[in-house]
Design a protein around this motif. Structure first.
Motif, short mmCIF file in Angstrom:
data_model
loop_
_atom_site.label_atom_id
_atom_site.label_comp_id
_atom_site.label_asym_id
_atom_site.label_seq_id
_atom_site.Cartn_x
_atom_site.Cartn_y
_atom_site.Cartn_z
N ALA A 1 77.01 44.10 51.53
CA ALA A 1 76.72 44.42 50.14
C ALA A 1 75.24 44.67 49.93
CB ALA A 1 77.19 43.27 49.25
N ASN B 1 80.09 39.94 54.40
CA ASN B 1 80.25 40.69 53.15
C ASN B 1 78.95 40.74 52.36
OD1 ASN B 1 82.98 41.30 53.52
ND2 ASN B 1 83.63 39.33 52.69
N GLY C 1 81.92 45.54 47.39
CA GLY C 1 82.33 44.19 47.02
C GLY C 1 81.91 43.81 45.62
N TRP D 1 87.17 39.24 56.19
CA TRP D 1 87.91 38.16 55.54
C TRP D 1 88.46 37.20 56.60
CZ3 TRP D 1 89.75 43.12 55.97
CH2 TRP D 1 90.96 43.29 56.65
N THR E 1 89.25 37.81 50.87
CA THR E 1 87.91 38.27 51.19
C THR E 1 86.90 37.16 50.96
OG1 THR E 1 88.47 40.54 50.58
CG2 THR E 1 86.14 39.96 50.61
N LEU F 1 81.13 36.42 47.65
CA LEU F 1 79.86 36.74 48.30
C LEU F 1 78.91 35.56 48.14
CD1 LEU F 1 79.34 40.42 47.10
CD2 LEU F 1 80.03 39.67 49.36
N ARG G 1 84.19 45.54 55.26
CA ARG G 1 84.28 44.20 54.71
C ARG G 1 84.89 43.27 55.75
NH1 ARG G 1 89.31 42.58 52.24
NH2 ARG G 1 90.96 44.14 52.50
#
Length: 337
Positions: A329, A325, A336, A269, A168, A171, A267
């Motif tokens: 968030a 992400n 996350g 990745w 992932t 952040l 999310r």
């Protein structure tokens, strides 16, 4: 990649290239030698196209009949072998197997078409008296598929390096005073070659038709034109991320495009994926669980809140995933964290 595993891949690459070159030379030799062996028993021009009725309705000079398949095969074989020989593709069993399947299928397809064409024209005197094509059409479809299956089995032999697990990523901190934007692209050399081959083939047929050296007709140019258009659309992909949405655009004209609102995203990745894993190039899968694949390797993978996924082959995917992400968030602070 270093150590014994790297040495195994390097040694396998040499053997793979030798085997691919041997297959390419063998098919090219057949495409040249067989028509030359029967040259004194074939009309000139000879029938090279059959209509829905099974009767011949198009012709080509003997010289063009020999030259055109060899040139086309050289391009196709070089493209397939080049894609399969790339380090990232060669090290993975699945994409390597599909590349070998394509190389085997293409060689069988071209040899079989030539064989049936020669058999239909043999001792006929004039191309209009060539034998009809009926059951041969089914053979042209089925037999190369069997050869492609054997090529796929051959391609599965050798090393299989597992990709790194999906990450992932961390952040990133967002400055609320600025509007965040991330844009990245990826291009596919194979699609560019596909466009060039299709244009060259279409132009060759058009030239032969205009000069009277072939009576295939302008209808045969249409499939090559369509192939060129598809190739242009698959030649590149662009991904743009802004606070509201992610937009994916295809081709140099950035059309067609697809927009995904970030409130639908759970999310994102970065992950390595290859055509052999998703069923080939282009738009693969079904809506809600799809991959936009124009070249193997780094992909930006987005998971929806509904559970589906969208993967796009694009450069610097980790940075795009980090921004997505962070934006998600910020919308839902518990995500996350």
């Amino acid at each position: 990649m270093t150590g014994p595993q790297h040495d195994a891949v390097t040694g396998f690459r040499t053997r793979f290239l030798l085997a691919s070159a041997a297959w390419a030379v063998l098919v090219a030799a057949v495409l040249v030698a067989v028509p030359l062996a029967f040259a004194d028993r074939l009309p000139d021009p000879l029938a090279t196209h059959w209509g829905a009725s099974g009767r011949p309705d198009g012709s080509m000079t003997f010289g063009a009949f020999v030259l055109f398949p060899v040139v086309l095969w050289a391009v196709v074989a070089g493209l397939c072998a080049g894609v399969a020989a790339r380090a990232r593709t060669l090290a993975r069993r699945a994409p390597r197997a599909w590349a070998c399947a394509g190389l085997a299928w293409a060689g069988g397809f071209m040899v079989l078409i030539q064989a049936f064409t020669i058999a239909a024209n043999l001792d006929r005197g004039h191309w209009t008296r060539a034998a009809g094509m009926t059951w041969q059409v089914a053979m042209v479809v089925v037999a190369p598929m069997a050869l492609g299956a054997l090529g796929r089995l051959a391609g599965r032999r050798g090393p299989d390096v597992s990709p790194a697990p999906p990450r992932t990523g961390p952040l990133i901190d967002l400055d609320p005073r600025k509007r965040q934007v991330w844009v990245s692209t990826a291009s596919a050399s194979w699609a560019t070659w596909l466009v060039l081959v299709a244009l060259a083939a279409g132009a060759s047929i058009a030239g032969l038709t205009l000069t009277g050296r072939s009576s295939i007709g302008w209808g045969a140019v249409v499939p090559f034109a369509v192939t060129a258009v598809v190739g242009v659309m698959l030649s590149s992909v662009s991904v743009r991320v802004v606070p509201e949405a992610l937009t994916v655009s295809a081709g140099p004209l950035r059309w067609p495009s697809r927009r995904v609102r970030l409130d639908r995203v759970e999310r994102a990745w970065a992950e390595e994926r290859y055509p052999g894993q998703v069923g080939g190039w282009g738009y693969r899968g079904l809506p809600g669980h799809a991959t936009i694949m124009i070249r193997g390797g780094e992909c930006l993978v987005v998971r929806y809140t509904s559970g589906g996924e969208l993967a796009i082959t694009v450069d610097d995917a980790a940075a795009g995933a980090a921004l997505i992400n962070a934006l998600v968030a910020r919308r839902r602070p518990f995500v996350g964290r």
